[in-house]
Scaffold this motif. Structure first.
Motif, mmCIF file in Angstrom:
data_model
loop_
_atom_site.group_PDB
_atom_site.id
_atom_site.type_symbol
_atom_site.label_atom_id
_atom_site.label_comp_id
_atom_site.label_asym_id
_atom_site.label_seq_id
_atom_site.Cartn_x
_atom_site.Cartn_y
_atom_site.Cartn_z
ATOM 1 N N LEU A 15 41.658 -46.644 -21.929
ATOM 2 C CA LEU A 15 40.396 -46.743 -21.200
ATOM 3 C C LEU A 15 39.631 -45.422 -21.262
ATOM 4 C CD1 LEU A 15 39.191 -49.090 -19.530
ATOM 5 C CD2 LEU A 15 40.111 -47.971 -17.482
ATOM 6 N N ASP A 16 38.358 -45.482 -21.640
ATOM 7 C CA ASP A 16 37.488 -44.308 -21.657
ATOM 8 C C ASP A 16 36.741 -44.256 -20.331
ATOM 9 O OD1 ASP A 16 35.832 -42.198 -22.150
ATOM 10 O OD2 ASP A 16 34.741 -43.129 -23.810
ATOM 11 N N VAL A 17 37.388 -43.642 -19.330
ATOM 12 C CA VAL A 17 36.831 -43.665 -17.980
ATOM 13 C C VAL A 17 35.870 -42.514 -17.740
ATOM 14 C CG1 VAL A 17 37.403 -43.751 -15.534
ATOM 15 C CG2 VAL A 17 38.993 -44.684 -17.210
ATOM 16 N N GLY A 18 36.228 -41.334 -18.202
ATOM 17 C CA GLY A 18 35.442 -40.156 -17.865
ATOM 18 C C GLY A 18 36.155 -39.352 -16.802
ATOM 19 N N ASP A 19 35.399 -38.663 -15.948
ATOM 20 C CA ASP A 19 35.988 -37.768 -14.953
ATOM 21 C C ASP A 19 36.432 -38.544 -13.706
ATOM 22 O OD1 ASP A 19 33.542 -38.443 -13.877
ATOM 23 O OD2 ASP A 19 32.675 -36.439 -14.063
ATOM 24 N N PHE A 20 36.997 -37.795 -12.744
ATOM 25 C CA PHE A 20 37.519 -38.445 -11.542
ATOM 26 C C PHE A 20 36.433 -39.138 -10.727
ATOM 27 C CE2 PHE A 20 39.117 -38.308 -7.079
ATOM 28 C CZ PHE A 20 40.148 -39.220 -7.251
ATOM 29 N N PRO A 21 35.239 -38.561 -10.578
ATOM 30 C CA PRO A 21 34.190 -39.316 -9.891
ATOM 31 C C PRO A 21 33.915 -40.662 -10.546
ATOM 32 C CG PRO A 21 33.560 -37.020 -10.049
ATOM 33 C CD PRO A 21 34.807 -37.176 -10.870
ATOM 34 N N SER A 22 34.037 -40.745 -11.863
ATOM 35 C CA SER A 22 33.824 -42.021 -12.552
ATOM 36 C C SER A 22 34.942 -43.011 -12.240
ATOM 37 C CB SER A 22 33.731 -41.792 -14.062
ATOM 38 O OG SER A 22 32.602 -41.018 -14.400
ATOM 39 N N VAL A 23 36.167 -42.499 -12.044
ATOM 40 C CA VAL A 23 37.278 -43.375 -11.656
ATOM 41 C C VAL A 23 36.989 -44.018 -10.303
ATOM 42 C CG1 VAL A 23 39.714 -43.426 -10.984
ATOM 43 C CG2 VAL A 23 38.993 -42.110 -12.994
ATOM 44 N N LEU A 24 36.577 -43.201 -9.328
ATOM 45 C CA LEU A 24 36.262 -43.737 -8.005
ATOM 46 C C LEU A 24 35.071 -44.694 -8.067
ATOM 47 C CD1 LEU A 24 36.694 -40.616 -5.688
ATOM 48 C CD2 LEU A 24 38.297 -42.485 -6.089
ATOM 49 N N ARG A 25 34.090 -44.350 -8.890
ATOM 50 C CA ARG A 25 32.906 -45.222 -9.003
ATOM 51 C C ARG A 25 33.288 -46.557 -9.636
ATOM 52 N NH1 ARG A 25 27.308 -44.238 -8.928
ATOM 53 N NH2 ARG A 25 26.392 -46.251 -8.351
#
Length: 340
Positions: A57-67
Motif C-alpha cells: 500500500l502506498d499510503v504516505g505519511d502518518f497523517p495520511s494513515v489517520l486520514r
C-alpha cells in the motif's frame, strides 16, 4: 494543497461509491458483507499497519494513515470497525520474535488472505484480569473472559491478551473457532451490530509456546498504547465528517473544528492525547446531533443516515475509552455554558 496518496484517493472512492451507499443496509444486517472485506483486501488496505518494506500500500505519511481511516469510517463505520481490528494482529505478527508466527502468518495477514481481530481486555483494564494466563509446561492456560472481540464469523485469527499473576501480559495468536474450551457470546450493540462483536469465554484453553507472540509487563504496554487511541479518534472524525457533509451549508463552524481536531490528533503528545481523543468523540456527537436536527423529524426513522450517525457517535464516546479519556469527555460534556 498537499497531493493525496494513491491509497487515500482509492479509500475515498471506496467510501463514496461502495461503503456509504450501503451503510444503512449494513447497519441493519447481521454481518458486514463479505464483498466489502474482499474489496479492502484486493486494494491492499489490510496491509495498512505493516512496515513500508512489507506493505503493498502506498499510503504516505502518518497523517495520511489517520486520514485514510477517517475517510473509510465516513463511508461505513461498521465495515471500518471490523477492518481496523485486523491491524493489531498484523502488527503483532510483524514485530514478534517468534519466527514460526511471523513466517506462517505475516504474508497472508498483509494481503488480507488471513484476517484478524483482537481481544485485549486484560491488557487495557486495571484491577483483576478478566482473562488469566497460567504458565504450564509447554505454554499457558487461558481462563476467564475476553469481554470484547470484533469480527466473529468474519476473521480467521485472534490476538488475545491474558495476564499472569504478576501482571505480565501474554499475547497469543489463535485460530478463530468455537470449541469446548472457547465459546462466543454475541453482544447486542446500539451501533455497529453487524460487526460480529462477542464476549469470548475461555475454559482452560491451552496455548503452546509456538503461538505466543510476546510477553510484556502491563505497565509497559499501557505506556505505549498511543497508536490505538489515535486510530479510534480517526473513527470519530469520520463520523463527524459525514455528519458535516449532510449538514451542507448549515454546518456553521463545524468544518473548521474538524480540521483543527484532525491536526491535533496527529500532533498531540502523549500527555495531550486523552484530551484530543475526547475532543474528536465529542465533536462527532455534536455534528451528528446537528445533522439530525437539520433533517428534522424524519431523522428518527430507521432509513435515516442522521439517526445512524447519532448512534455511532454515541458508541464512539464509549468504545476504546481509558480513564483519562473518560474524565476528559465528562469535563467537556458537563462544563458550564454561558446563558444565552
Amino acid at each position: 494543497m498537499t497531493q493525496e496518496s494513491p491509497a487515500l484517493q482509492e479509500a475515498r472512492r471506496i467510501a463514496e461509491d461502495v461503503l456509504f451507499p450501503a451503510a444503512l443496509e449494513v447497519d441493519a444486517a447481521e454481518r458486514v458483507p463479505e464483498s466489502h472485506l474482499e474489496l479492502l483486501a484486493e486494494r491492499g488496505f489490510y496491509g495498512l499497519a505493516a512496515s513500508p518494506e512489507t506493505t503493498p500500500l502506498d499510503v504516505g505519511d502518518f497523517p495520511s494513515v489517520l486520514r485514510l481511516i477517517e475517510v473509510l469510517a465516513s463511508g461505513c463505520l461498521t465495515t471500518t470497525f471490523v477492518w481496523i481490528q485486523h491491524h493489531g494482529v498484523l502488527a503483532a505478527a510483524e514485530t514478534t520474535k517468534n519466527r514460526n508466527l511471523r513466517e506462517n502468518y505475516l504474508s497472508d495477514l498483509v494481503r488480507g488472505k488471513r484476517r484478524g481481530g483482537i481481544a485485549l481486555g486484560s491488557a487495557l483494564r486495571t484491577g483483576p484480569a478478566p482473562l488469566r494466563a497460567e504458565p504450564v509446561v509447554g505454554g499457558y492456560l487461558l481462563e476467564g473472559v475476553a469481554p470484547w472481540f470484533t469480527g466473529w464469523g468474519m476473521v480467521d485469527s485472534l490476538l488475545v491478551a491474558g495476564r499472569t499473576s504478576d501482571d505480565t501480559l501474554v499475547f497469543a495468536m489463535l485460530d478463530v473457532a468455537e470449541s469446548d474450551v472457547l465459546h462466543a457470546d454475541p453482544l447486542e450493540l446500539m451501533a455497529v451490530q453487524a460487526s460480529g462483536t462477542v464476549t469470548l469465554r475461555f475454559n482452560r484453553y491451552f496455548v503452546p509456546r509456538d503461538r505466543i507472540a510476546s510477553t510484556v509487563p502491563q505497565a509497559d504496554y499501557l505506556q505505549g498504547d498511543s497508536g490505538s487511541v489515535r486510530f479510534n479518534g480517526a473513527l470519530a472524525l469520520g463520523v463527524a465528517g459525514r455528519a458535516i457533509a449532510l449538514l451542507g451549508d448549515d454546518a456553521g463552524g463545524l468544518p473548521t473544528e474538524l480540521d483543527a481536531a484532525r491536526a491535533s490528533l496527529v500532533e498531540a503528545g502523549a500527555e495531550e492525547l486523552s484530551e484530543v481523543r475526547a475532543r474528536a468523540s465529542e465533536l462527532a456527537m455534536r455534528a451528528a446531533s446537528a445533522a439530525a436536527v437539520h433533517h428534522g423529524s424524519r431523522s428518527v426513522l430507521p432509513g435515516s443516515h442522521a439517526q445512524r450517525l447519532v448512534r455511532e457517535a454515541t458508541f464512539l464516546l464509549l468504545f476504546g475509552s481509558r480513564p483519562a479519556i473518560k474524565s476528559a469527555l465528562l469535563d467537556r460534556l458537563t462544563a458550564p455554558r454561558e446563558p444565552a
